[in-house]
Design a protein around this motif. Sequence first.
Motif, short mmCIF file in Angstrom:
data_model
loop_
_atom_site.label_atom_id
_atom_site.label_comp_id
_atom_site.label_asym_id
_atom_site.label_seq_id
_atom_site.Cartn_x
_atom_site.Cartn_y
_atom_site.Cartn_z
N LEU A 445 0.87 -1.19 0.00
CA LEU A 445 0.00 0.00 0.00
C LEU A 445 0.90 1.23 0.00
O LEU A 445 1.67 1.46 0.94
N LEU A 446 0.80 2.01 -1.09
CA LEU A 446 1.56 3.24 -1.22
C LEU A 446 0.67 4.43 -0.90
O LEU A 446 -0.39 4.61 -1.52
N LEU A 447 1.10 5.24 0.05
CA LEU A 447 0.35 6.43 0.46
C LEU A 447 1.15 7.66 0.02
O LEU A 447 2.25 7.90 0.52
N PHE A 448 0.60 8.41 -0.92
CA PHE A 448 1.30 9.59 -1.44
C PHE A 448 1.04 10.83 -0.60
O PHE A 448 1.45 11.92 -0.96
N ALA A 449 0.36 10.63 0.52
CA ALA A 449 0.23 11.65 1.57
C ALA A 449 -0.13 10.89 2.84
O ALA A 449 -0.93 9.96 2.81
#
Length: 557
Positions: A445-449
């Motif tokens: 899971l990539l969270l860009f914020a």
Amino acid sequence: MPPEADGPQVLIAGAGPVGLTLAHELTRRRVRVRVIDRAAGPATTSRALAVHPRTLEACHQMGLADALVARGRPVVHFTVHLRGRQLIRFDTNYGRLPTAYPFSLMLDQVRTEEILRERLAELGVGIEWGVELADCAPSGDRVNAELRRDGRSEQVTVPWLVGADGSRSTVRERLGLRLVGDATQTWLNADVVLDAGLSRDSNHLVHTGSGTVLLVPFPDPGKWRAVDTEYAGQGADPETVRRRLAGSLARGLGRPVAVSEPTWVSVFRVQQRMITAMRSGRCFVAGDAAHVHSPASGQGMNTGMQDAYNLAWKLADVVRGHAREELLDTYAAERIPVGGRLLSSTRTATALVALRNAVAPVAMPVGLSLLKAVRPLKRRVEHRIMAGMSGLALHYADSPLTYGTGDGAAGVHPGHLVACTEQDVARHPGLRALRQALTDPRWLLLLFADDGGAAELALRYGRAVQIRTVIPHEDEDGPALADPDDALRQTLGVPPGGWALIRPDGYLAAKGQRSGTTTLTARLQALHLLPEDTAPGAGDSAGRPAPDGTRRGVTTE
């Protein structure tokens, strides 16, 4: 009889490339396996040769790609010959198929299996040779099986069973699953040493006047796999095969060809068959036990290894209490359509390779000369060939695990493979970090914020999901993933401040606008994942490392 508390959690019947891939991936996720094979020992001849880019991408995640590439021979062309003329040489075109492996790797199946066995041995798993699965029956939350070795019978009960036991699968037969399809032409395979002056970075299709011979290079100097598509029962003894191949190749290449006596010969019916179900209770089938393809485009072993790769992470998540058992229903939901599409494409490839058409010798020079003269058309044809052969275009857009269509959106569409070229990896730190992160066996899971929810998500789902916050600057001491030039976000097509969820097998499951922890939690639960505080039998809460060294929660580079 209940399964032994510390016994194998998964019994795998078959120690070919499919069973070994499954065993490797389950063991990497700390699932106990037992691998048996009725053969007396490892195979000494190779039915399969090609390892295609999609399979190599999976092997990168497994940590095996470098070893495979080091022992194999990359092939990047496909050359067609007729009556002494080279009609055309097709090149690769991966322009819209990003991969770090823009070639088909020619490597004996024997060596592929050897690499897998070596890595399994390092993980503490051996193969029990000479052990046959004689019977099996699913029974509620277990499987009862009968094993035979040296005339002795052993009754075992295991939680799960996977049949990777080939086209004559005992598991498939005992489960009452039927292969549906047809068997058409009879072909002959022969492994020979040739002195023909042919380039060895290409496969060669030689039209002999009445049929074709397909030549595929082995890594060994001078050695080729010859596939004779016009075999009609003329005899399969080595000397007869040698003389026949020498004559056929001389006619097609327009010059004498020295052919050694073959070291291996196989006469076989070209089959196109698959089953309509891949599971019964706690039993599964994979590889040739589930589908049999023509060898024309080298898809059989690749499709089987990808079956195993698809099943392994789902089964591991369920066995270890990371996911509900409903996740396993997606194995057949995803792989049966893939098998169906491959049957169609390999049927077409079979017809094109065999060229059993009286007008082919006349029409081929005209058609291929036109294609060669119109470069844009040739490039489009090359792209279609690569899309069909490489496996990179196969997707799970219609899977129950895919959310959103991505129609009209930039970047990778949900259900499609996340991959990048070596050039992109070298130029962009974010893509380099992504490629490394994909070797972790968990979801990503990539969270860009980060609104502060990453730590909470890691606490609840970190055993199954690697959670990475993406930041625009280097963070050597922290868990964040650096994307200073925004290449990672743009490649995935994620909105600013958004998120992306990538499956353990490298396919994009979903992406979206900036969302709070509640929304992301709901998405993970919809994918059958269980939070740590509700997972049955959840272990390793202290974050003990898996065999690849990873720990639960937010990870670092």
